[in-house]
Scaffold this motif. Structure first.
Motif, PDB file in Angstrom:
ATOM      1  N   LEU A 291      58.279  42.318  42.028  1.00 22.40           N
ATOM      2  CA  LEU A 291      57.810  43.591  41.476  1.00 22.40           C
ATOM      3  C   LEU A 291      58.885  44.211  40.583  1.00 22.40           C
ATOM      4  N   HIS A 292      60.132  44.128  41.034  1.00 18.14           N
ATOM      5  CA  HIS A 292      61.220  44.675  40.229  1.00 18.14           C
ATOM      6  C   HIS A 292      61.367  43.892  38.920  1.00 18.14           C
ATOM      7  N   PHE A 293      61.316  42.563  39.021  1.00 14.40           N
ATOM      8  CA  PHE A 293      61.460  41.689  37.850  1.00 14.40           C
ATOM      9  C   PHE A 293      60.325  41.960  36.848  1.00 14.40           C
ATOM     10  N   ALA A 294      59.107  42.099  37.373  1.00 17.85           N
ATOM     11  CA  ALA A 294      57.948  42.344  36.498  1.00 17.85           C
ATOM     12  C   ALA A 294      58.085  43.699  35.804  1.00 17.85           C
ATOM     13  N   ALA A 295      58.516  44.708  36.560  1.00 22.02           N
ATOM     14  CA  ALA A 295      58.671  46.045  35.966  1.00 22.02           C
ATOM     15  C   ALA A 295      59.761  46.009  34.898  1.00 22.02           C
ATOM     16  N   PHE A 296      60.863  45.343  35.199  1.00 23.32           N
ATOM     17  CA  PHE A 296      62.000  45.315  34.281  1.00 23.32           C
ATOM     18  C   PHE A 296      61.662  44.554  32.994  1.00 23.32           C
ATOM     19  N   HIS A 297      60.968  43.423  33.137  1.00 22.37           N
ATOM     20  CA  HIS A 297      60.647  42.587  31.969  1.00 22.37           C
ATOM     21  C   HIS A 297      59.274  42.903  31.384  1.00 22.37           C
ATOM     22  N   GLN A 298      58.646  43.944  31.899  1.00 27.10           N
ATOM     23  CA  GLN A 298      57.319  44.365  31.429  1.00 27.10           C
ATOM     24  C   GLN A 298      56.307  43.215  31.477  1.00 27.10           C
ATOM     25  N   ILE A 299      56.281  42.559  32.600  1.00 18.88           N
ATOM     26  CA  ILE A 299      55.299  41.497  32.830  1.00 18.88           C
ATOM     27  C   ILE A 299      54.070  42.126  33.469  1.00 18.88           C
ATOM     28  N   LEU A 300      52.966  42.087  32.749  1.00 20.34           N
ATOM     29  CA  LEU A 300      51.730  42.686  33.253  1.00 20.34           C
ATOM     30  C   LEU A 300      50.583  41.716  33.042  1.00 20.34           C
ATOM     31  N   PRO A 301      49.618  41.719  33.945  1.00 20.05           N
ATOM     32  CA  PRO A 301      48.437  40.883  33.690  1.00 20.05           C
ATOM     33  C   PRO A 301      47.602  41.475  32.558  1.00 20.05           C
ATOM     34  N   LYS A 302      46.889  40.601  31.858  1.00 20.11           N
ATOM     35  CA  LYS A 302      45.879  41.091  30.910  1.00 20.11           C
ATOM     36  C   LYS A 302      44.592  41.175  31.719  1.00 20.11           C
ATOM     37  N   ILE A 303      44.010  42.355  31.766  1.00 17.97           N
ATOM     38  CA  ILE A 303      42.902  42.549  32.718  1.00 17.97           C
ATOM     39  C   ILE A 303      41.588  42.913  32.038  1.00 17.97           C
ATOM     40  N   GLU A 304      40.497  42.651  32.768  1.00 13.48           N
ATOM     41  CA  GLU A 304      39.181  43.200  32.434  1.00 13.48           C
ATOM     42  C   GLU A 304      38.777  44.044  33.629  1.00 13.48           C
ATOM     43  N   GLU A 305      38.568  45.338  33.375  1.00 14.13           N
ATOM     44  CA  GLU A 305      38.283  46.242  34.499  1.00 14.13           C
ATOM     45  C   GLU A 305      36.772  46.384  34.703  1.00 14.13           C
ATOM     46  N   PHE A 306      36.345  46.329  35.974  1.00 12.04           N
ATOM     47  CA  PHE A 306      34.930  46.495  36.334  1.00 12.04           C
ATOM     48  C   PHE A 306      34.822  47.578  37.404  1.00 12.04           C
ATOM     49  N   PRO A 307      33.856  48.511  37.279  1.00 12.92           N
ATOM     50  CA  PRO A 307      33.613  49.409  38.414  1.00 12.92           C
ATOM     51  C   PRO A 307      33.166  48.566  39.609  1.00 12.92           C
ATOM     52  N   ILE A 308      33.523  48.977  40.817  1.00 11.60           N
ATOM     53  CA  ILE A 308      33.223  48.175  42.020  1.00 11.60           C
ATOM     54  C   ILE A 308      31.729  47.815  42.116  1.00 11.60           C
ATOM     55  N   GLU A 309      30.872  48.690  41.593  1.00  9.66           N
ATOM     56  CA  GLU A 309      29.425  48.405  41.662  1.00  9.66           C
ATOM     57  C   GLU A 309      29.070  47.146  40.873  1.00  9.66           C
ATOM     58  N   GLN A 310      29.937  46.761  39.928  1.00 10.77           N
ATOM     59  CA  GLN A 310      29.655  45.554  39.123  1.00 10.77           C
ATOM     60  C   GLN A 310      30.419  44.329  39.625  1.00 10.77           C
ATOM     61  N   VAL A 311      30.714  44.330  40.917  1.00  8.21           N
ATOM     62  CA  VAL A 311      31.527  43.245  41.469  1.00  8.21           C
ATOM     63  C   VAL A 311      30.877  41.875  41.250  1.00  8.21           C
ATOM     64  N   ASN A 312      29.557  41.796  41.351  1.00  6.49           N
ATOM     65  CA  ASN A 312      28.916  40.472  41.200  1.00  6.49           C
ATOM     66  C   ASN A 312      28.965  39.968  39.760  1.00  6.49           C
ATOM     67  N   GLU A 313      28.920  40.891  38.793  1.00  6.35           N
ATOM     68  CA  GLU A 313      29.082  40.476  37.390  1.00  6.35           C
ATOM     69  C   GLU A 313      30.483  39.902  37.194  1.00  6.35           C
ATOM     70  N   ALA A 314      31.471  40.584  37.755  1.00  9.74           N
ATOM     71  CA  ALA A 314      32.859  40.127  37.597  1.00  9.74           C
ATOM     72  C   ALA A 314      33.035  38.742  38.223  1.00  9.74           C
ATOM     73  N   ILE A 315      32.466  38.555  39.406  1.00  6.82           N
ATOM     74  CA  ILE A 315      32.594  37.264  40.087  1.00  6.82           C
ATOM     75  C   ILE A 315      31.874  36.166  39.293  1.00  6.82           C
ATOM     76  N   GLY A 316      30.717  36.518  38.721  1.00  8.61           N
ATOM     77  CA  GLY A 316      29.979  35.549  37.894  1.00  8.61           C
ATOM     78  C   GLY A 316      30.811  35.095  36.709  1.00  8.61           C
ATOM     79  N   LYS A 317      31.517  36.024  36.103  1.00  8.05           N
ATOM     80  CA  LYS A 317      32.373  35.693  34.961  1.00  8.05           C
ATOM     81  C   LYS A 317      33.525  34.772  35.389  1.00  8.05           C
ATOM     82  N   LEU A 318      34.095  35.069  36.537  1.00 10.14           N
ATOM     83  CA  LEU A 318      35.197  34.239  37.052  1.00 10.14           C
ATOM     84  C   LEU A 318      34.702  32.817  37.335  1.00 10.14           C
TER      85      LEU A 318
END
Ligand code: NAP
Ligand code: ZN
Length: 333
Positions: A291-318
């Motif tokens: 966590l410290h290394f990621a914060a220091f080197h600005q390592i972040l995931p590239k994300i797609e955010e889904f409201p929890i109600e759309q959990v099945n759409e997100a899983i389908g995409k995965l």
């Protein structure tokens, strides 16, 4: 009652389910109000019972971010309202030789957050505070979850195998784990290659830190090339092919967990002292360091955010390998 999303049997879509809240917190327990939860491919393996150890109803989710809403009498290191992350491991015995050495992820009695316990696709979770981690300010809540499983899993081989900046690291499979592995390997100072089945990931793989990009087919022409190969793909592993691309004493580290077995000829390992190994998440010490290394080197995931109600759409995409690069569920306020 706690509102959560659960699969009632293998491969089923998730449905809303209420389960009873913990009546009383143990001395080291915390109640966490969840704000975000990443969707790791291990959640999908569990939903589908790929590994044969799923228990239903199954509430997935082990890339959990939230705030401490309540805490047991012995919890001093986390404050009420503090932001915390919880990953794959929910507990260990804390007494065996591995726990004493700070290798809780090797403990025989370790338990997973969402096998036999309700996971993080929910409004809250009751957790052992000793397996919850403060999130550095530099990491936004929306992006912190994927570090708690994907991040630590790709980070710990660099420590375990003493990877140096002189080494060439190949990352097979550019998904949730793989795109973080490229970032960690680049920040570690290594020469970095991305190896993918998707041609359209070349530009982003290079943006994540890869110096080189190649399709799987290109591996068959390579020998004496990589010092470390991190296999994060969910496709079956062609271990013979991967071993051939390694330098003498090179390491093939298996992180991805497709259900199929691998086959290796002994001589492929003997003649140049090549190593094949697996690796599971990381210790609590390594999670703090990551966590410290990621914060220091600005390592972040590239994300797609889904409201929890759309959990099945997100899983389908995965399921269809169409997430760029980690789906994250956002809980209702
Ligand atoms: P993911 O986001 O779905 O990424 C997996 C990648 O595998 C894909 O992006 C894709 O990359 C590649 N792939 C190749 N063939 C595929 C196929 N037929 N279907 C889908 N993807 C295919 O998954 P993840 O969350 O990174 O997890 C990867 C694996 O690591 C999973 O098996 C998971 O269970 C495991 N895992 C292990 C640990 C551990 O402690 N060892 C921890 C977390 C996760 P390309 O398009 O680049 O080929
Ligand atoms: Zn995971």
């Amino acid at each position: 009652m706690v509102k959560a999303y659960a699969a009632s049997k293998a491969k089923d879509p998730l449905k809303l389910l209420d389960y009873p809240a913990l009546k009383e917190l143990g001395p080291f327990d915390i109640e966490v109000k969840i704000t975000h939860c990443g969707i790791c491919h291990s959640d999908l393996h569990l939903i589908d019972n790929d590994w044969g150890n799923s228990l239903y109803p199954l509430i997935p989710g082990h890339e959990i971010i939230g705030t401490v809403a309540n805490r047991g009498t012995h919890v001093d290191h986390l404050k009420l309202g503090q932001r915390v992350g919880i990953g794959w491991q929910r507990s260990s015995c804390l007494q065996c030789i591995y726990c004493l050495k700070g290798e809780e992820n090797l403990c025989n009695l370790q338990e997973a957050t969402c096998i036999g316990h309700p996971g993080g696709y929910a409004e809250k979770i009751f957790a052992d505070s000793r397996f919850a981690f403060a999130i550095p300010d530099a990491i936004p809540s929306s992006h912190a979850g994927p570090l708690m499983c994907g991040g630590i899993t790709v980070f710990s081989p660099f420590i375990e195998h003493n990877i140096s900046p002189l080494m060439h690291v190949g990352v097979i499979g550019i998904g949730g784990l793989g795109h973080l592995a490229l970032q960690f390997a680049r920040a570690w100072g290594c020469e970095v290659s991305a190896i993918s089945s998707s041609k359209d990931k070349e530009k982003e793989a290079k943006d994540f830190g890869a110096h080189h990009f190649m399709l799987h087919e290109a591996l068959s022409g390579l020998e004496n090339h990589f010092d470390l190969l991190l296999s994060t793909s969910t496709a079956s592993v062609n271990a013979e092919l991967y071993l051939k691309t390694l330098k003498p004493k090179g390491i093939l580290c298996l992180l991805g967990a497709p259900p199929e077995n691998i086959e290796v000829q002994i001589m492929s390992l003997i003649s140049q002292r090549k190593i094949i190994c697996g690796s599971n998440i990381g210790s609590r010490w390594a999670i703090e360091k990551m966590l410290h290394f990621a914060a220091f080197h600005q390592i972040l995931p590239k994300i797609e955010e889904f409201p929890i109600e759309q959990v099945n759409e997100a899983i389908g995409k995965l399921r269809n390998n169409r997430v760029h690069y980690r789906a994250v569920l956002k809980m209702q306020k």
